[in-house]
Each structure stands twice: as structure tokens, then as C-alpha cells.
Design a protein around this motif. Structure first.
Motif, mmCIF file in Angstrom:
data_model
loop_
_atom_site.group_PDB
_atom_site.id
_atom_site.type_symbol
_atom_site.label_atom_id
_atom_site.label_comp_id
_atom_site.label_asym_id
_atom_site.label_seq_id
_atom_site.Cartn_x
_atom_site.Cartn_y
_atom_site.Cartn_z
ATOM 1 N N GLU A 147 0.830 -1.205 0.000
ATOM 2 C CA GLU A 147 0.000 0.000 0.000
ATOM 3 C C GLU A 147 0.867 1.258 0.000
ATOM 4 O O GLU A 147 0.534 2.244 -0.654
ATOM 5 C CB GLU A 147 -0.935 -0.001 1.216
ATOM 6 C CG GLU A 147 -1.892 -1.173 1.266
ATOM 7 C CD GLU A 147 -1.317 -2.439 1.922
ATOM 8 O OE1 GLU A 147 -2.088 -3.398 2.089
ATOM 9 O OE2 GLU A 147 -0.119 -2.476 2.263
ATOM 10 N N GLY A 148 1.981 1.213 0.725
ATOM 11 C CA GLY A 148 2.894 2.344 0.765
ATOM 12 C C GLY A 148 3.496 2.647 -0.597
ATOM 13 O O GLY A 148 3.863 3.785 -0.884
ATOM 14 N N TYR A 149 3.599 1.635 -1.435
ATOM 15 C CA TYR A 149 4.075 1.813 -2.799
ATOM 16 C C TYR A 149 2.953 2.293 -3.727
ATOM 17 O O TYR A 149 3.178 2.523 -4.897
ATOM 18 C CB TYR A 149 4.666 0.510 -3.331
ATOM 19 C CG TYR A 149 6.160 0.377 -3.106
ATOM 20 C CD1 TYR A 149 7.023 0.164 -4.169
ATOM 21 C CD2 TYR A 149 6.707 0.451 -1.833
ATOM 22 C CE1 TYR A 149 8.388 0.033 -3.967
ATOM 23 C CE2 TYR A 149 8.067 0.321 -1.620
ATOM 24 C CZ TYR A 149 8.908 0.120 -2.690
ATOM 25 O OH TYR A 149 10.267 -0.002 -2.490
ATOM 26 N N GLY A 150 1.738 2.406 -3.173
ATOM 27 C CA GLY A 150 0.609 2.887 -3.969
ATOM 28 C C GLY A 150 -0.064 1.814 -4.795
ATOM 29 O O GLY A 150 -0.792 2.114 -5.751
ATOM 30 N N ILE A 151 0.132 0.553 -4.442
ATOM 31 C CA ILE A 151 -0.434 -0.552 -5.218
ATOM 32 C C ILE A 151 -1.863 -0.827 -4.770
ATOM 33 O O ILE A 151 -2.138 -0.960 -3.575
ATOM 34 C CB ILE A 151 0.434 -1.818 -5.066
ATOM 35 C CG1 ILE A 151 1.809 -1.568 -5.680
ATOM 36 C CG2 ILE A 151 -0.248 -3.029 -5.692
ATOM 37 C CD1 ILE A 151 2.801 -2.682 -5.452
ATOM 38 N N LEU A 152 -2.764 -0.941 -5.732
ATOM 39 C CA LEU A 152 -4.145 -1.348 -5.462
ATOM 40 C C LEU A 152 -4.148 -2.865 -5.300
ATOM 41 O O LEU A 152 -4.059 -3.600 -6.285
ATOM 42 C CB LEU A 152 -5.067 -0.949 -6.617
ATOM 43 C CG LEU A 152 -5.660 0.442 -6.569
ATOM 44 C CD1 LEU A 152 -6.381 0.774 -7.857
ATOM 45 C CD2 LEU A 152 -6.612 0.567 -5.395
ATOM 46 N N VAL A 153 -4.212 -3.331 -4.073
ATOM 47 C CA VAL A 153 -4.043 -4.752 -3.786
ATOM 48 C C VAL A 153 -5.179 -5.579 -4.390
ATOM 49 O O VAL A 153 -4.939 -6.685 -4.895
ATOM 50 C CB VAL A 153 -3.898 -5.001 -2.268
ATOM 51 C CG1 VAL A 153 -3.754 -6.484 -1.970
ATOM 52 C CG2 VAL A 153 -2.688 -4.234 -1.728
ATOM 53 N N ASN A 154 -6.401 -5.073 -4.405
ATOM 54 C CA ASN A 154 -7.495 -5.846 -4.998
ATOM 55 C C ASN A 154 -7.271 -6.064 -6.498
ATOM 56 O O ASN A 154 -7.557 -7.136 -7.033
ATOM 57 C CB ASN A 154 -8.850 -5.189 -4.727
ATOM 58 C CG ASN A 154 -8.986 -3.804 -5.330
ATOM 59 O OD1 ASN A 154 -8.014 -3.051 -5.408
ATOM 60 N ND2 ASN A 154 -10.182 -3.446 -5.735
ATOM 61 N N LYS A 155 -6.718 -5.076 -7.183
ATOM 62 C CA LYS A 155 -6.409 -5.210 -8.612
ATOM 63 C C LYS A 155 -5.207 -6.128 -8.828
ATOM 64 O O LYS A 155 -5.137 -6.854 -9.827
ATOM 65 C CB LYS A 155 -6.160 -3.839 -9.242
ATOM 66 C CG LYS A 155 -7.367 -2.941 -9.249
ATOM 67 C CD LYS A 155 -8.442 -3.495 -10.165
ATOM 68 C CE LYS A 155 -9.604 -2.538 -10.291
ATOM 69 N NZ LYS A 155 -10.700 -3.102 -11.070
#
Length: 192
Positions: A147-155
Motif C-alpha cells: 500500500e505504501g508503494y501505492g499498489i491497489l491490492v485488490n487489482k
């Protein structure tokens, strides 16, 4: 498991024994980044912003994080599911989080070649993080936050063919290993 440069000798049985319940392979081009996810970090909604080497701002800017991942060609996405007593079982969620960090440690020990391992949420290795006053005590075991890297985990889960939610009374934690499909001599190794 497919033979890859980062973990050619890890079998599906090995992954299962590590505690990984689902995994998939994607191109890093399939990773969806969101400035909004990063903004949630910056608003300190998780209470880790500015408190750990695994979270912003220590991991770099949104653009730097995106560029770092984009420098790799491929990604191994993995997840572990933990049972909860009910959907409000915060103690169970925290226990699952600790267990997932152990899964990341076990996977890290088996990695070879240059790669980047990220996991859900911040680091919980030390009772009190040294950030920002001193270097990380365990830099070789620092797995920054997805999340800190800005990644949309659900995607990310969707791209890898992994269910984002495993059903009622469960919590699922995700991680990713970014790696090169082709050998590189100019890259930093992922493991010792």
C-alpha cells in the motif's frame, strides 16, 4: 511452480508448507498504482506513516516506488488466508498479520537473484522502529508495504487470478516478489 530466476527450486508443496495458500505470476506492467492509495498512507489512516522504514515517506515518493517496480519485468503475487472468530476479530487479524510476516521471512530465505519483496501493511519486526533516527536494524528483512508503494491490492489479486476475499470470517494478506525474467548483473540480490 514455474521455473523463474528468483526461485527456480521452490515447488508448490514448498509454498504450501511456507503458508502460502494462493499465488500467480504477472508482468509488472499489470500492477495498478493509485495515488489515492498512497494518499491514504499520507493521511496516516493506518498510523504507520513516518514511523517505519517499510512505509512512506521512508520508501520514497509515489513516483520513485512506481519506477522501482517498473524496473522489474515480472512479479510473483502470493497470499495467505487466516481464519477469524468473526469479522470484528482484531486479535485474529493481528495474529494473521504476524504469521504472514513469518511467511514472507520463509519465502525470502528461499529467494535467489535480484528481486524486491513487498508485503501487506508496515513492518512489525521491532517493538519500536529506528525510523527516522537510525538505520533499519534488519535492512535485509525489510519488506516494504504494498500500500505504501501505492499498489491497489485488490487489482493486484485480480491480475494474478487470486481471490481478494476468501469468505466470511477470514482475512487475506498479500505479498509480491518483483524480479527479472532475464539475468541481470547490475541488480542487487533479493536474499543473502
Amino acid at each position: 511452480m514455474k521455473s523463474t530466476l528468483f526461485a527456480a527450486d521452490i515447488s508448490e508443496k514448498d509454498l504450501e508448507l511456507m503458508g502460502i495458500t494462493a499465488f500467480g505470476y504477472i508482468s509488472t506492467l499489470e500492477i495498478v498504482f493509485s495515488q489515492e492509495v498512497r494518499r491514504i498512507c499520507e493521511e496516516n489512516q493506518c498510523r504507520n506513516y513516518g514511523k517505519t522504514w517499510a512505509c512512506p515517506p521512508a520508501v520514497g515518493t509515489f513516483e520513485e516506488c512506481r519506477a522501482e517496480i517498473s524496473g522489474y519485468s515480472s512479479a510473483f503475487v502470493f497470499a495467505s488466508v487466516y481464519r477469524l472468530e468473526n469479522s470484528f476479530d482484531l486479535k485474529g487479524m493481528m495474529q494473521g498479520h504476524r504469521q504472514f510476516k513469518d511467511v514472507c521471512d520463509r519465502l525470502h530465505e528461499r529467494l535467489s537473484g535480484p528481486c524486491l519483496l513487498l508485503s501487506n501493511e508496515g513492518c512489525i519486526r521491532c517493538r519500536t522502529c529506528t525510523y527516522p533516527d537510525a538505520p533499519c536494524r534488519f535492512p535485509d528483512r525489510l519488506f516494504p508495504s504494498l500500500e505504501g508503494y501505492g499498489i491497489l491490492v485488490n487489482k493486484l489479486a485480480e491480475a494474478a487470478g487470486i481471490s481478494y476475499q476468501a469468505g466470511a470470517n477470514t482475512v487475506t494478506y498479500f505479498g509480491i516478489v518483483c524480479y527479472y525474467k532475464e539475468p541481470r548483473t547490475d541488480a542487487v540480490p533479493c536474499a543473502k
